[in-house]
Write a protein that holds these residues in place. Sequence first.
Motif, PDB file in Angstrom:
ATOM      1  N   LEU A 188      58.046  51.868 -11.762  1.00 34.20           N
ATOM      2  CA  LEU A 188      59.261  52.308 -11.400  1.00 34.20           C
ATOM      3  C   LEU A 188      60.573  51.618 -10.964  1.00 34.20           C
ATOM      4  CD1 LEU A 188      58.185  55.826 -11.085  1.00 34.20           C
ATOM      5  CD2 LEU A 188      58.559  55.050 -13.413  1.00 34.20           C
ATOM      6  N   ASN A 189      61.735  50.957 -11.735  1.00 34.79           N
ATOM      7  CA  ASN A 189      62.628  51.113 -10.997  1.00 34.79           C
ATOM      8  C   ASN A 189      63.434  52.333 -10.127  1.00 34.79           C
ATOM      9  OD1 ASN A 189      65.198  52.379 -12.728  1.00 34.79           O
ATOM     10  ND2 ASN A 189      64.883  50.784 -14.289  1.00 34.79           N
ATOM     11  N   TYR A 190      64.472  51.872  -9.449  1.00 34.98           N
ATOM     12  CA  TYR A 190      64.904  52.557  -8.341  1.00 34.98           C
ATOM     13  C   TYR A 190      65.878  53.241  -8.991  1.00 34.98           C
ATOM     14  CZ  TYR A 190      63.951  49.065  -4.587  1.00 34.98           C
ATOM     15  OH  TYR A 190      63.298  48.401  -3.593  1.00 34.98           O
ATOM     16  N   GLN A 191      66.242  53.046 -10.276  1.00 37.02           N
ATOM     17  CA  GLN A 191      66.779  54.478 -10.364  1.00 37.02           C
ATOM     18  C   GLN A 191      66.002  55.707 -11.413  1.00 37.02           C
ATOM     19  OE1 GLN A 191      70.423  54.587 -10.529  1.00 37.02           O
ATOM     20  NE2 GLN A 191      70.101  56.773 -11.200  1.00 37.02           N
ATOM     21  N   GLU A 192      64.879  55.314 -11.476  1.00 33.92           N
ATOM     22  CA  GLU A 192      64.019  56.349 -12.147  1.00 33.92           C
ATOM     23  C   GLU A 192      63.859  57.042 -11.113  1.00 33.92           C
ATOM     24  OE1 GLU A 192      61.922  53.310 -16.269  1.00 33.92           O
ATOM     25  OE2 GLU A 192      61.756  52.700 -14.190  1.00 33.92           O
ATOM     26  N   ILE A 193      63.315  56.383 -10.024  1.00 29.44           N
ATOM     27  CA  ILE A 193      62.776  57.158  -9.331  1.00 29.44           C
ATOM     28  C   ILE A 193      63.748  57.965  -8.283  1.00 29.44           C
ATOM     29  CG2 ILE A 193      61.493  57.086  -6.376  1.00 29.44           C
ATOM     30  CD1 ILE A 193      60.513  54.362  -7.182  1.00 29.44           C
ATOM     31  N   GLU A 194      65.261  57.761  -8.675  1.00 29.61           N
ATOM     32  CA  GLU A 194      65.840  57.709  -8.001  1.00 29.61           C
ATOM     33  C   GLU A 194      66.655  58.880  -8.410  1.00 29.61           C
ATOM     34  OE1 GLU A 194      69.138  55.263  -6.941  1.00 29.61           O
ATOM     35  OE2 GLU A 194      68.330  54.887  -4.613  1.00 29.61           O
ATOM     36  N   ASP A 195      66.387  58.990  -9.826  1.00 27.30           N
ATOM     37  CA  ASP A 195      66.322  60.187 -11.206  1.00 27.30           C
ATOM     38  C   ASP A 195      65.324  61.187 -11.007  1.00 27.30           C
ATOM     39  OD1 ASP A 195      69.231  59.085 -12.195  1.00 27.30           O
ATOM     40  OD2 ASP A 195      67.610  58.283 -13.933  1.00 27.30           O
ATOM     41  N   ILE A 196      64.122  60.987 -10.463  1.00 27.81           N
ATOM     42  CA  ILE A 196      62.922  62.082 -10.708  1.00 27.81           C
ATOM     43  C   ILE A 196      63.048  62.758  -8.941  1.00 27.81           C
ATOM     44  CG2 ILE A 196      60.361  62.381  -9.815  1.00 27.81           C
ATOM     45  CD1 ILE A 196      60.244  59.501 -12.324  1.00 27.81           C
ATOM     46  N   LEU A 197      63.695  62.234  -8.236  1.00 24.02           N
ATOM     47  CA  LEU A 197      63.664  62.818  -6.680  1.00 24.02           C
ATOM     48  C   LEU A 197      64.881  63.579  -6.677  1.00 24.02           C
ATOM     49  CD1 LEU A 197      62.912  59.546  -4.466  1.00 24.02           C
ATOM     50  CD2 LEU A 197      61.708  61.808  -4.617  1.00 24.02           C
ATOM     51  N   GLY A 198      66.075  63.396  -7.327  1.00 32.81           N
ATOM     52  CA  GLY A 198      67.554  64.110  -7.133  1.00 32.81           C
ATOM     53  C   GLY A 198      68.151  63.227  -5.681  1.00 32.81           C
ATOM     54  N   PHE A 199      68.184  61.604  -4.968  1.00 29.32           N
ATOM     55  CA  PHE A 199      68.414  61.549  -4.139  1.00 29.32           C
ATOM     56  C   PHE A 199      68.096  60.386  -3.971  1.00 29.32           C
ATOM     57  CE2 PHE A 199      64.639  63.358  -2.214  1.00 29.32           C
ATOM     58  CZ  PHE A 199      63.862  62.179  -1.671  1.00 29.32           C
ATOM     59  N   PRO A 200      69.122  59.121  -3.796  1.00 28.91           N
ATOM     60  CA  PRO A 200      68.555  58.164  -3.346  1.00 28.91           C
ATOM     61  C   PRO A 200      67.333  57.584  -2.679  1.00 28.91           C
ATOM     62  CG  PRO A 200      70.459  58.167  -2.580  1.00 28.91           C
ATOM     63  CD  PRO A 200      70.215  59.609  -3.048  1.00 28.91           C
ATOM     64  N   ILE A 201      66.530  56.355  -3.679  1.00 28.79           N
ATOM     65  CA  ILE A 201      65.406  55.808  -1.901  1.00 28.79           C
ATOM     66  C   ILE A 201      66.044  55.108  -1.036  1.00 28.79           C
ATOM     67  CG2 ILE A 201      64.982  53.658  -3.770  1.00 28.79           C
ATOM     68  CD1 ILE A 201      62.083  54.341  -3.080  1.00 28.79           C
ATOM     69  N   ASP A 202      65.261  55.724  -0.001  1.00 26.63           N
ATOM     70  CA  ASP A 202      65.596  54.493   1.387  1.00 26.63           C
ATOM     71  C   ASP A 202      64.633  54.034   2.301  1.00 26.63           C
ATOM     72  OD1 ASP A 202      64.925  56.869   2.596  1.00 26.63           O
ATOM     73  OD2 ASP A 202      66.823  58.281   3.121  1.00 26.63           O
ATOM     74  N   HIS A 203      65.351  53.257   3.283  1.00 18.99           N
ATOM     75  CA  HIS A 203      63.293  52.792   4.111  1.00 18.99           C
ATOM     76  C   HIS A 203      62.812  53.691   4.541  1.00 18.99           C
ATOM     77  CE1 HIS A 203      61.864  49.734   6.467  1.00 18.99           C
ATOM     78  NE2 HIS A 203      62.414  51.061   7.809  1.00 18.99           N
ATOM     79  N   SER A 204      63.171  55.445   4.373  1.00 21.13           N
ATOM     80  CA  SER A 204      62.155  56.503   4.470  1.00 21.13           C
ATOM     81  C   SER A 204      60.523  56.262   3.734  1.00 21.13           C
ATOM     82  CB  SER A 204      61.808  57.709   5.400  1.00 21.13           C
ATOM     83  OG  SER A 204      62.580  57.902   3.876  1.00 21.13           O
ATOM     84  N   PHE A 205      60.528  55.837   2.387  1.00 22.10           N
ATOM     85  CA  PHE A 205      59.666  54.936   1.833  1.00 22.10           C
ATOM     86  C   PHE A 205      58.549  54.930   2.201  1.00 22.10           C
ATOM     87  CE2 PHE A 205      58.162  53.594  -2.170  1.00 22.10           C
ATOM     88  CZ  PHE A 205      57.782  54.795  -3.248  1.00 22.10           C
ATOM     89  N   LEU A 206      59.113  53.676   2.551  1.00 24.92           N
ATOM     90  CA  LEU A 206      58.069  53.194   2.707  1.00 24.92           C
ATOM     91  C   LEU A 206      56.952  54.044   4.328  1.00 24.92           C
ATOM     92  CD1 LEU A 206      59.844  49.415   4.231  1.00 24.92           C
ATOM     93  CD2 LEU A 206      58.488  49.971   2.470  1.00 24.92           C
ATOM     94  N   THR A 207      57.417  54.718   5.171  1.00 20.05           N
ATOM     95  CA  THR A 207      56.644  55.685   5.515  1.00 20.05           C
ATOM     96  C   THR A 207      56.229  56.682   4.563  1.00 20.05           C
ATOM     97  OG1 THR A 207      58.092  55.907   7.715  1.00 20.05           O
ATOM     98  CG2 THR A 207      56.690  57.759   7.208  1.00 20.05           C
ATOM     99  N   TYR A 208      56.341  56.834   3.398  1.00 13.85           N
ATOM    100  CA  TYR A 208      55.822  58.390   2.891  1.00 13.85           C
ATOM    101  C   TYR A 208      55.190  57.619   1.661  1.00 13.85           C
ATOM    102  CZ  TYR A 208      58.503  61.924   4.971  1.00 13.85           C
ATOM    103  OH  TYR A 208      59.712  62.683   5.682  1.00 13.85           O
ATOM    104  N   LYS A 209      54.680  56.522   1.680  1.00 12.73           N
ATOM    105  CA  LYS A 209      54.290  55.513   0.427  1.00 12.73           C
ATOM    106  C   LYS A 209      52.980  56.306   0.230  1.00 12.73           C
ATOM    107  CE  LYS A 209      53.523  51.591   1.813  1.00 12.73           C
ATOM    108  NZ  LYS A 209      53.490  49.144   1.794  1.00 12.73           N
ATOM    109  N   LYS A 210      52.394  56.407   1.492  1.00 15.88           N
ATOM    110  CA  LYS A 210      51.103  56.368   2.140  1.00 15.88           C
ATOM    111  C   LYS A 210      50.325  57.905   0.923  1.00 15.88           C
ATOM    112  CE  LYS A 210      51.528  57.824   6.221  1.00 15.88           C
ATOM    113  NZ  LYS A 210      52.048  58.472   7.777  1.00 15.88           N
ATOM    114  N   GLU A 211      51.564  58.745   0.582  1.00 13.71           N
ATOM    115  CA  GLU A 211      51.130  59.929   0.761  1.00 13.71           C
ATOM    116  C   GLU A 211      50.294  59.704  -1.590  1.00 13.71           C
ATOM    117  OE1 GLU A 211      55.083  62.025   0.525  1.00 13.71           O
ATOM    118  OE2 GLU A 211      54.319  62.120   2.984  1.00 13.71           O
ATOM    119  N   ALA A 212      50.912  59.167  -1.130  1.00 14.88           N
ATOM    120  CA  ALA A 212      50.415  58.578  -3.245  1.00 14.88           C
ATOM    121  C   ALA A 212      48.551  58.566  -3.388  1.00 14.88           C
ATOM    122  CB  ALA A 212      51.501  56.993  -3.471  1.00 14.88           C
ATOM    123  N   LYS A 213      48.135  58.391  -1.871  1.00 13.22           N
ATOM    124  CA  LYS A 213      46.832  58.450  -2.477  1.00 13.22           C
ATOM    125  C   LYS A 213      46.584  59.992  -2.718  1.00 13.22           C
ATOM    126  CE  LYS A 213      45.989  54.150   0.005  1.00 13.22           C
ATOM    127  NZ  LYS A 213      45.107  53.290   1.082  1.00 13.22           N
TER     128      LYS A 213
END
Length: 67
Positions: A21-46
Amino acid sequence: MSKYESLWKVVESDGRKNFYLNYQEIEDILGFPIDHSFLTYKKEAKNYGYEVGKISMKEKTVNFKKL
């Protein structure tokens, strides 16, 4: 509830083994810009059957891989 939960649900429902997914697609899903905190939260995908693979800052894409 995580601020990225809506993204994880979309990823989970996708079902493909490996996709980007590109950043714009992710931002459209989330409703806010992707930022550095994504690196902390990415483990939740599991918890949704996926892991976050390569994150390309140059191409502005995130790879998701089914576990």
